[in-house]
Scaffold this motif. Structure first.
Motif, PDB file in Angstrom:
ATOM      1  N   LYS A  10      23.446  10.006  23.058  1.00 50.07           N
ATOM      2  CA  LYS A  10      24.528   9.071  22.804  1.00 50.07           C
ATOM      3  C   LYS A  10      24.046   7.731  22.255  1.00 50.07           C
ATOM      4  O   LYS A  10      24.813   6.787  22.168  1.00 50.07           O
ATOM      5  N   ASN A  11      22.779   7.634  21.889  1.00 53.90           N
ATOM      6  CA  ASN A  11      22.281   6.392  21.321  1.00 53.90           C
ATOM      7  C   ASN A  11      22.908   6.150  19.952  1.00 53.90           C
ATOM      8  O   ASN A  11      23.112   7.074  19.173  1.00 53.90           O
ATOM      9  N   ILE A  12      23.208   4.898  19.643  1.00 53.81           N
ATOM     10  CA  ILE A  12      23.794   4.544  18.355  1.00 53.81           C
ATOM     11  C   ILE A  12      22.673   4.143  17.410  1.00 53.81           C
ATOM     12  O   ILE A  12      21.871   3.274  17.738  1.00 53.81           O
ATOM     13  N   VAL A  13      22.627   4.771  16.234  1.00 55.12           N
ATOM     14  CA  VAL A  13      21.554   4.503  15.287  1.00 55.12           C
ATOM     15  C   VAL A  13      22.127   4.208  13.909  1.00 55.12           C
ATOM     16  O   VAL A  13      23.304   4.435  13.630  1.00 55.12           O
ATOM     17  N   HIS A  14      21.267   3.701  13.028  1.00 55.69           N
ATOM     18  CA  HIS A  14      21.632   3.385  11.653  1.00 55.69           C
ATOM     19  C   HIS A  14      22.259   4.608  10.977  1.00 55.69           C
ATOM     20  O   HIS A  14      21.733   5.717  11.044  1.00 55.69           O
ATOM     21  N   GLY A  15      23.399   4.405  10.340  1.00 58.47           N
ATOM     22  CA  GLY A  15      24.069   5.477   9.626  1.00 58.47           C
ATOM     23  C   GLY A  15      25.141   6.186  10.421  1.00 58.47           C
ATOM     24  O   GLY A  15      25.927   6.949   9.850  1.00 58.47           O
ATOM     25  N   ASP A  16      25.182   5.975  11.722  1.00 58.92           N
ATOM     26  CA  ASP A  16      26.229   6.586  12.543  1.00 58.92           C
ATOM     27  C   ASP A  16      27.596   5.989  12.217  1.00 58.92           C
ATOM     28  O   ASP A  16      27.704   4.877  11.693  1.00 58.92           O
ATOM     29  N   HIS A  17      28.637   6.736  12.562  1.00 58.93           N
ATOM     30  CA  HIS A  17      29.991   6.197  12.550  1.00 58.93           C
ATOM     31  C   HIS A  17      30.389   5.894  13.991  1.00 58.93           C
ATOM     32  O   HIS A  17      30.118   6.695  14.890  1.00 58.93           O
ATOM     33  N   VAL A  18      31.017   4.750  14.193  1.00 59.54           N
ATOM     34  CA  VAL A  18      31.555   4.425  15.514  1.00 59.54           C
ATOM     35  C   VAL A  18      33.025   4.065  15.362  1.00 59.54           C
ATOM     36  O   VAL A  18      33.404   3.351  14.431  1.00 59.54           O
ATOM     37  N   ALA A  19      33.847   4.587  16.269  1.00 61.32           N
ATOM     38  CA  ALA A  19      35.272   4.271  16.274  1.00 61.32           C
ATOM     39  C   ALA A  19      35.555   3.341  17.434  1.00 61.32           C
ATOM     40  O   ALA A  19      35.024   3.519  18.533  1.00 61.32           O
ATOM     41  N   ILE A  20      36.391   2.344  17.182  1.00 55.97           N
ATOM     42  CA  ILE A  20      36.751   1.404  18.234  1.00 55.97           C
ATOM     43  C   ILE A  20      38.253   1.470  18.507  1.00 55.97           C
ATOM     44  O   ILE A  20      39.048   1.803  17.623  1.00 55.97           O
ATOM     45  N   ASP A  21      38.615   1.140  19.744  1.00 52.04           N
ATOM     46  CA  ASP A  21      40.006   0.955  20.144  1.00 52.04           C
ATOM     47  C   ASP A  21      40.253  -0.553  20.124  1.00 52.04           C
ATOM     48  O   ASP A  21      39.716  -1.298  20.939  1.00 52.04           O
ATOM     49  N   THR A  22      41.052  -1.020  19.167  1.00 50.74           N
ATOM     50  CA  THR A  22      41.235  -2.458  18.983  1.00 50.74           C
ATOM     51  C   THR A  22      42.131  -3.084  20.051  1.00 50.74           C
ATOM     52  O   THR A  22      42.195  -4.315  20.164  1.00 50.74           O
ATOM     53  N   ARG A  23      42.824  -2.260  20.825  1.00 55.85           N
ATOM     54  CA  ARG A  23      43.708  -2.808  21.869  1.00 55.85           C
ATOM     55  C   ARG A  23      43.027  -2.918  23.230  1.00 55.85           C
ATOM     56  O   ARG A  23      43.527  -3.595  24.128  1.00 55.85           O
ATOM     57  N   ARG A  24      41.901  -2.274  23.390  1.00 57.97           N
ATOM     58  CA  ARG A  24      41.267  -2.212  24.706  1.00 57.97           C
ATOM     59  C   ARG A  24      40.377  -3.420  24.945  1.00 57.97           C
ATOM     60  O   ARG A  24      39.555  -3.781  24.099  1.00 57.97           O
ATOM     61  N   LYS A  25      40.504  -4.029  26.099  1.00 54.57           N
ATOM     62  CA  LYS A  25      39.637  -5.135  26.476  1.00 54.57           C
ATOM     63  C   LYS A  25      38.341  -4.586  27.067  1.00 54.57           C
ATOM     64  O   LYS A  25      38.371  -3.687  27.905  1.00 54.57           O
ATOM     65  N   PRO A  26      37.199  -5.118  26.643  1.00 57.49           N
ATOM     66  CA  PRO A  26      35.910  -4.570  27.099  1.00 57.49           C
ATOM     67  C   PRO A  26      35.624  -4.877  28.556  1.00 57.49           C
ATOM     68  O   PRO A  26      36.029  -5.916  29.083  1.00 57.49           O
ATOM     69  N   ARG A  27      34.898  -3.948  29.169  1.00 59.37           N
ATOM     70  CA  ARG A  27      34.383  -4.141  30.511  1.00 59.37           C
ATOM     71  C   ARG A  27      32.862  -4.225  30.430  1.00 59.37           C
ATOM     72  O   ARG A  27      32.250  -3.729  29.482  1.00 59.37           O
ATOM     73  N   THR A  28      32.256  -4.837  31.444  1.00 57.52           N
ATOM     74  CA  THR A  28      30.807  -4.998  31.464  1.00 57.52           C
ATOM     75  C   THR A  28      30.100  -3.659  31.265  1.00 57.52           C
ATOM     76  O   THR A  28      30.437  -2.667  31.910  1.00 57.52           O
ATOM     77  N   GLY A  29      29.123  -3.650  30.346  1.00 60.01           N
ATOM     78  CA  GLY A  29      28.342  -2.454  30.075  1.00 60.01           C
ATOM     79  C   GLY A  29      28.866  -1.621  28.931  1.00 60.01           C
ATOM     80  O   GLY A  29      28.163  -0.726  28.451  1.00 60.01           O
ATOM     81  N   GLU A  30      30.083  -1.896  28.472  1.00 63.07           N
ATOM     82  CA  GLU A  30      30.632  -1.110  27.367  1.00 63.07           C
ATOM     83  C   GLU A  30      30.081  -1.623  26.036  1.00 63.07           C
ATOM     84  O   GLU A  30      29.690  -2.784  25.903  1.00 63.07           O
ATOM     85  N   THR A  31      30.054  -0.735  25.039  1.00 65.74           N
ATOM     86  CA  THR A  31      29.612  -1.100  23.704  1.00 65.74           C
ATOM     87  C   THR A  31      30.803  -1.572  22.894  1.00 65.74           C
ATOM     88  O   THR A  31      31.860  -0.934  22.912  1.00 65.74           O
ATOM     89  N   VAL A  32      30.626  -2.681  22.195  1.00 69.65           N
ATOM     90  CA  VAL A  32      31.708  -3.249  21.397  1.00 69.65           C
ATOM     91  C   VAL A  32      31.247  -3.504  19.970  1.00 69.65           C
ATOM     92  O   VAL A  32      30.052  -3.620  19.692  1.00 69.65           O
ATOM     93  N   VAL A  33      32.218  -3.574  19.071  1.00 68.29           N
ATOM     94  CA  VAL A  33      31.992  -4.112  17.728  1.00 68.29           C
ATOM     95  C   VAL A  33      32.629  -5.497  17.723  1.00 68.29           C
ATOM     96  O   VAL A  33      33.783  -5.662  18.135  1.00 68.29           O
ATOM     97  N   ALA A  34      31.856  -6.501  17.304  1.00 69.29           N
ATOM     98  CA  ALA A  34      32.333  -7.886  17.348  1.00 69.29           C
ATOM     99  C   ALA A  34      32.030  -8.594  16.033  1.00 69.29           C
ATOM    100  O   ALA A  34      31.048  -8.290  15.357  1.00 69.29           O
ATOM    101  N   TRP A  35      32.907  -9.547  15.705  1.00 71.43           N
ATOM    102  CA  TRP A  35      32.684 -10.406  14.536  1.00 71.43           C
ATOM    103  C   TRP A  35      32.080 -11.715  15.033  1.00 71.43           C
ATOM    104  O   TRP A  35      32.633 -12.386  15.897  1.00 71.43           O
ATOM    105  N   TRP A  36      30.901 -12.052  14.488  1.00 70.97           N
ATOM    106  CA  TRP A  36      30.160 -13.238  14.907  1.00 70.97           C
ATOM    107  C   TRP A  36      30.285 -14.292  13.818  1.00 70.97           C
ATOM    108  O   TRP A  36      29.567 -14.252  12.814  1.00 70.97           O
ATOM    109  N   PRO A  37      31.213 -15.238  13.960  1.00 73.18           N
ATOM    110  CA  PRO A  37      31.473 -16.215  12.882  1.00 73.18           C
ATOM    111  C   PRO A  37      30.252 -17.043  12.498  1.00 73.18           C
ATOM    112  O   PRO A  37      30.087 -17.391  11.325  1.00 73.18           O
ATOM    113  N   ALA A  38      29.394 -17.386  13.459  1.00 69.12           N
ATOM    114  CA  ALA A  38      28.261 -18.270  13.162  1.00 69.12           C
ATOM    115  C   ALA A  38      27.370 -17.695  12.069  1.00 69.12           C
ATOM    116  O   ALA A  38      26.868 -18.432  11.220  1.00 69.12           O
TER     117      ALA A  38
END
Length: 223
Positions: free
Chosen positions: A148-176
């Motif tokens: 289940k490791n995520i590597v370069h070239g993989d596809h990941v699907a996210i649920d945009t309505r779900r709030k993350p819990r500690t330990g979960e993997t997220v996709v995030a936009w980092w403005p800085a």
């Protein structure tokens, strides 16, 4: 398949990162049949090894169900002409973990997610977004062989309505840094912490919620 002439790292590099180290490692240990690779990965394997399809069959003892890359791509494309009620089709967006701007859909690239998988997780398909991972911020030496490791070239699907819990993997936009990142999530006293599996990859400590936009929780991966 103990026939590779390079180290795993060099084999991945010579493939232009089309193949992941996990792919090469699993093939060497006999856990991954090269025929089960995607078309792009299979022909990257042939290119790096310097083999034709007949040479591949001779050296591995495996039978290839196509005679050329064009035929393989045609067979793959035709398989998508029949709509299956068991899968939903999603466009794939670019650059989840590196990029200079918000991602755009990758032309011609689709992801097919089993409906049952979405039902199991209670996910509404209207709020699913799929990204192609660009980079190895989720890889560690110890974790490269994990299924289940995520590597370069993989596809990941996210649920945009779900709030993350500690330990979960997220996709995030980092403005800085104006880029997307794929990391694990936790909240600590100093703020939101986004951390990788790789010891050498950066940990992001973000004191304020405005410092990062959590786009969604990863609920599915394909690679």
């Amino acid at each position: 398949m103990n026939v590779l002439k390079y180290s795993q790292e060099r084999f991945v590099a010579e493939s232009g990162d089309v193949l992941g180290q996990k792919d090469v490692s699993r093939m060497e240990r006999g856990e991954k049949n090269p025929i089960d690779l995607s078309i792009a990965k299979f022909f990257a394997l042939l290119k790096v090894a310097g083999w034709t399809i007949p040479q591949f069959e001779e050296r591995t003892g495996l039978s290839v169900p196509f005679a050329s890359q064009a035929q393989a791509e045609g067979l793959e494309a035709s398989s998508y002409l029949t709509v299956s009620p068991e899968y939903l089709e999603f466009p794939v967006y670019a650059a989840a973990s590196a990029g200079e701007s918000m991602p755009e859909p990758i032309e011609g690239r689709k992801a097919y997610i089993p409906i049952e998988k979405l039902r199991e997780k209670g996910v509404d398909p209207r709020f699913v977004v799929v990204y192609r991972v660009n980079g190895d911020c989720m890889i560690s030496t110890e974790a490269r062989v994990l299924e289940k490791n995520i590597v370069h070239g993989d596809h990941v699907a996210i649920d945009t309505r779900r709030k993350p819990r500690t330990g979960e993997t997220v996709v995030a936009w980092w403005p800085a840094d104006q880029k997307l990142v794929v990391k694990r999530y936790r909240v600590e006293r100093e703020g939101i912490v986004l951390y990788p599996l790789a010891a050498t990859a950066p940990v992001l400590v973000l004191p304020h919620e405005d410092d990062v936009n959590i786009l969604g929780v990863v609920i599915w991966r394909e690679g």
